[in-house]
Design a protein around this motif. Structure first.
Motif, PDB file in Angstrom:
ATOM      1  N   GLU A 143     -79.718 -11.356 -44.575  1.00 18.95           N
ATOM      2  CA  GLU A 143     -79.589 -10.435 -43.456  1.00 18.95           C
ATOM      3  C   GLU A 143     -78.307 -10.752 -42.713  1.00 18.95           C
ATOM      4  O   GLU A 143     -77.929 -11.906 -42.579  1.00 18.95           O
ATOM      5  CB  GLU A 143     -80.801 -10.595 -42.520  1.00 18.95           C
ATOM      6  CG  GLU A 143     -80.885  -9.492 -41.514  1.00 18.95           C
ATOM      7  CD  GLU A 143     -82.319  -9.280 -41.020  1.00 18.95           C
ATOM      8  OE1 GLU A 143     -83.184 -10.128 -41.288  1.00 18.95           O
ATOM      9  OE2 GLU A 143     -82.540  -8.236 -40.365  1.00 18.95           O
ATOM     10  N   GLY A 144     -77.629  -9.743 -42.250  1.00 20.15           N
ATOM     11  CA  GLY A 144     -76.423  -9.964 -41.462  1.00 20.15           C
ATOM     12  C   GLY A 144     -76.394  -8.978 -40.320  1.00 20.15           C
ATOM     13  O   GLY A 144     -77.383  -8.257 -40.103  1.00 20.15           O
ATOM     14  N   GLY A 175     -77.004  -5.290 -41.580  1.00 16.79           N
ATOM     15  CA  GLY A 175     -78.292  -4.829 -42.109  1.00 16.79           C
ATOM     16  C   GLY A 175     -78.927  -5.899 -42.950  1.00 16.79           C
ATOM     17  O   GLY A 175     -78.469  -7.037 -42.978  1.00 16.79           O
ATOM     18  N   GLU A 184     -74.746  -4.922 -57.472  1.00 19.93           N
ATOM     19  CA  GLU A 184     -75.076  -5.852 -58.552  1.00 19.93           C
ATOM     20  C   GLU A 184     -75.668  -7.102 -57.890  1.00 19.93           C
ATOM     21  O   GLU A 184     -75.211  -7.523 -56.821  1.00 19.93           O
ATOM     22  CB  GLU A 184     -73.855  -6.181 -59.411  1.00 19.93           C
ATOM     23  CG  GLU A 184     -72.636  -6.619 -58.650  1.00 19.93           C
ATOM     24  CD  GLU A 184     -71.430  -6.858 -59.544  1.00 19.93           C
ATOM     25  OE1 GLU A 184     -71.594  -7.166 -60.722  1.00 19.93           O
ATOM     26  OE2 GLU A 184     -70.308  -6.759 -59.020  1.00 19.93           O
ATOM     27  N   THR A 222     -75.137 -18.130 -52.231  1.00 17.26           N
ATOM     28  CA  THR A 222     -73.817 -17.996 -51.598  1.00 17.26           C
ATOM     29  C   THR A 222     -73.061 -19.333 -51.664  1.00 17.26           C
ATOM     30  O   THR A 222     -73.674 -20.399 -51.827  1.00 17.26           O
ATOM     31  CB  THR A 222     -73.951 -17.610 -50.110  1.00 17.26           C
ATOM     32  OG1 THR A 222     -74.635 -18.678 -49.449  1.00 17.26           O
ATOM     33  CG2 THR A 222     -74.727 -16.327 -49.916  1.00 17.26           C
ATOM     34  N   ASP A 255     -70.414 -17.297 -46.542  1.00 19.23           N
ATOM     35  CA  ASP A 255     -71.606 -16.437 -46.651  1.00 19.23           C
ATOM     36  C   ASP A 255     -71.311 -15.150 -47.423  1.00 19.23           C
ATOM     37  O   ASP A 255     -72.214 -14.492 -47.916  1.00 19.23           O
ATOM     38  CB  ASP A 255     -72.113 -15.964 -45.281  1.00 19.23           C
ATOM     39  CG  ASP A 255     -72.070 -16.998 -44.209  1.00 19.23           C
ATOM     40  OD1 ASP A 255     -70.979 -17.538 -43.963  1.00 19.23           O
ATOM     41  OD2 ASP A 255     -73.113 -17.254 -43.619  1.00 19.23           O
ATOM     42  N   ASN A 256     -70.038 -14.766 -47.458  1.00 16.18           N
ATOM     43  CA  ASN A 256     -69.679 -13.525 -48.153  1.00 16.18           C
ATOM     44  C   ASN A 256     -69.121 -13.772 -49.545  1.00 16.18           C
ATOM     45  O   ASN A 256     -68.616 -12.867 -50.184  1.00 16.18           O
ATOM     46  CB  ASN A 256     -68.658 -12.718 -47.321  1.00 16.18           C
ATOM     47  CG  ASN A 256     -69.321 -12.041 -46.141  1.00 16.18           C
ATOM     48  OD1 ASN A 256     -70.534 -11.874 -46.126  1.00 16.18           O
ATOM     49  ND2 ASN A 256     -68.533 -11.661 -45.143  1.00 16.18           N
ATOM     50  N   ASP A 283     -69.490  -7.704 -48.948  1.00 15.66           N
ATOM     51  CA  ASP A 283     -69.394  -7.296 -47.545  1.00 15.66           C
ATOM     52  C   ASP A 283     -68.024  -6.720 -47.166  1.00 15.66           C
ATOM     53  O   ASP A 283     -67.189  -7.411 -46.570  1.00 15.66           O
ATOM     54  CB  ASP A 283     -69.746  -8.485 -46.627  1.00 15.66           C
ATOM     55  CG  ASP A 283     -70.082  -8.010 -45.217  1.00 15.66           C
ATOM     56  OD1 ASP A 283     -70.024  -6.784 -44.981  1.00 15.66           O
ATOM     57  OD2 ASP A 283     -70.393  -8.859 -44.370  1.00 15.66           O
TER      58      ASP A 283
HETATM   59  P1  ATP Z   1     -72.397  -9.915 -41.820  1.00 17.20           P
HETATM   60  O1  ATP Z   1     -73.211 -10.233 -40.600  1.00 17.20           O
HETATM   61  O2  ATP Z   1     -71.723 -11.132 -42.398  1.00 17.20           O
HETATM   62  O3  ATP Z   1     -71.437  -8.784 -41.640  1.00 17.20           O
HETATM   63  P2  ATP Z   1     -73.894  -8.053 -43.492  1.00 17.20           P
HETATM   64  O4  ATP Z   1     -74.980  -7.490 -42.642  1.00 17.20           O
HETATM   65  O5  ATP Z   1     -72.702  -7.176 -43.702  1.00 17.20           O
HETATM   66  O6  ATP Z   1     -73.437  -9.498 -42.970  1.00 17.20           O
HETATM   67  P3  ATP Z   1     -73.908  -9.006 -46.182  1.00 17.20           P
HETATM   68  O7  ATP Z   1     -72.918 -10.076 -45.803  1.00 17.20           O
HETATM   69  O8  ATP Z   1     -73.396  -7.942 -47.093  1.00 17.20           O
HETATM   70  O9  ATP Z   1     -74.564  -8.375 -44.865  1.00 17.20           O
HETATM   71  O10 ATP Z   1     -75.189  -9.693 -46.830  1.00 17.20           O
HETATM   72  C1  ATP Z   1     -75.993 -10.627 -46.105  1.00 17.20           C
HETATM   73  C2  ATP Z   1     -76.548 -11.671 -47.052  1.00 17.20           C
HETATM   74  O11 ATP Z   1     -77.359 -11.031 -48.074  1.00 17.20           O
HETATM   75  C3  ATP Z   1     -75.486 -12.450 -47.846  1.00 17.20           C
HETATM   76  O12 ATP Z   1     -74.969 -13.552 -47.104  1.00 17.20           O
HETATM   77  C4  ATP Z   1     -76.297 -12.888 -49.069  1.00 17.20           C
HETATM   78  O13 ATP Z   1     -77.128 -14.003 -48.736  1.00 17.20           O
HETATM   79  C5  ATP Z   1     -77.220 -11.705 -49.331  1.00 17.20           C
HETATM   80  N1  ATP Z   1     -76.610 -10.768 -50.306  1.00 17.20           N
HETATM   81  C6  ATP Z   1     -75.765  -9.753 -50.029  1.00 17.20           C
HETATM   82  N2  ATP Z   1     -75.401  -9.096 -51.142  1.00 17.20           N
HETATM   83  C7  ATP Z   1     -76.029  -9.712 -52.168  1.00 17.20           C
HETATM   84  C8  ATP Z   1     -76.027  -9.518 -53.613  1.00 17.20           C
HETATM   85  N3  ATP Z   1     -75.319  -8.561 -54.167  1.00 17.20           N
HETATM   86  N4  ATP Z   1     -76.772 -10.354 -54.362  1.00 17.20           N
HETATM   87  C9  ATP Z   1     -77.493 -11.350 -53.790  1.00 17.20           C
HETATM   88  N5  ATP Z   1     -77.536 -11.600 -52.440  1.00 17.20           N
HETATM   89  C10 ATP Z   1     -76.806 -10.797 -51.640  1.00 17.20           C
END
Ligand code: ATP
Length: 300
Positions: free
Chosen positions: A38-39, A42, A107, A113, A156-157, A170
């Motif tokens: 979660e970030g 979303g 994918e 991470t 994390d990304n 991300d």
């Molecule tokens: P941020 O607060 O950093 O902007 P965000 O809401 O944009 O976060 P993401 O960074 O895209 O969300 O994803 C959050 C987490 O979900 C990642 O750190 C990872 O743990 C997990 N995650 C995201 N995409 C994938 C994927 N393709 N496969 C496996 N885990 C994923």
């Protein structure tokens, strides 16, 4: 053309109204299993595509009623499609939307991470850092040559797939149209990873991503960040100016030479912007054309 997610959907609706064949799938074709992460943008769910039993990660973003996050959603939708052209970027298989949510079918990267890897191992071996950093270099050069700055690179990304290769994810706050000579203003990214020119509110370019790479490499090598993060950009910038980075003695000579060139306060002198990072001694032994094909054996 930058295909706008919202435009895409209205085009599909139009084709339905006009009696043409409707798109074959929607988000109900996927079975949701568990939350992966979660970030701020979303949550991300592990799911499977029912007809093929293929595992995917579905990122679900709530659309803001005042539409203020629509540009980010469109950017992420567009970039996650382009990402298909680089093996070290996490690409989308499909995007969908409902009235309230946008869905990115990504994918699935099953290796967790880089953040988790650093947390577990405390610090990584030089061979592993060289491997992950080289894949990041390929991904960044692909993005930059397409006029895109990621702007939120952090462990994390950086996902790791089932074969041990990286997948940068991300793209929500990436900046597009940033071809040579163009600069952008505006604070973006995460405390601890932002370049000094961004923190001092100057215009910046792709050099901001090379700075973040330097921070991530330092973190992989030591388990800590080189500068103190702060929610206040002015404070983070001041700390950065006053800090003499502590490079531990266990670092290899090549890394001791490379890191200060990435963590260079002056963007114009920063490696990546100034000079070809692939030619640095730290990457000696890397066969870049093999690496780009993602056929290189992981060092573990
Ligand atoms: P941020 O607060 O950093 O902007 P965000 O809401 O944009 O976060 P993401 O960074 O895209 O969300 O994803 C959050 C987490 O979900 C990642 O750190 C990872 O743990 C997990 N995650 C995201 N995409 C994938 C994927 N393709 N496969 C496996 N885990 C994923």
């Amino acid at each position: 053309r930058s295909p706008d997610l919202l435009e895409d959907e209205s085009a599909k609706k139009k084709s339905r109204v006009e009696g043409r064949r409707p798109p074959p799938l929607d988000i109900r074709s996927y079975k949701f299993h568990r939350k992966l992460g979660e970030g701020s943008g979303g949550k991300v769910m592990l799911a499977s595509f029912a007809p093929k039993k293929q595992l995917v990660a579905i990122k679900i973003v709530q659309k803001k009623p005042n539409k203020c996050n629509y540009p980010w959603i469109s950017m992420e939708a567009w970039l996650s499609k382009i990402a298909r052209e680089c093996p070290f970027l996490c690409h989308s298989h499909a995007t969908f939307q409902s009235k309230a949510q946008a869905f990115f079918v990504l994918e699935y990267a099953g290796g967790g991470t880089l953040y988790r890897m650093i947390f577990r191992q405390k610090h990584l071996q030089t061979k592993s850092i060289q491997f992950y950093a080289a894949e990041m270099v390929v991904a960044l050069q692909f993005l930059h040559s397409n006029g895109i700055i990621h702007r939120d690179l952090k462990p994390d990304n950086i996902l790791v797939d089932n074969d041990g290769h990286i997948k940068i994810c991300d793209f929500g706050i990436a900046a597009a149209g940033m071809f040579a000579g163009w600069k952008i203003r505006g604070l973006a990214g995460t405390p601890g990873y932002r370049a000094p020119e961004m923190l001092s509110l100057e215009a910046y370019d792709a050099g901001a991503d090379w700075w973040s790479l330097g921070v991530i490499m330092y973190e992989m090598a030591t388990g800590r960040k080189p500068f103190v993060p702060s929610l206040d950009p002015a404070r983070e910038f001041l700390d950065m100016k006053l800090t003499k980075v502590d490079y531990p003695s266990h670092m290899s000579q090549e890394m001791l030479d490379l890191l200060p060139k990435l963590l260079e306060m002056d963007n114009n002198n920063r490696l990546g912007v100034n000079g070809n990072i692939r030619e640095h001694q730290f990457f000696a032994g890397i066969n870049w054309s093999e690496l780009e094909k993602r056929t290189t054996q992981t060092p573990f």
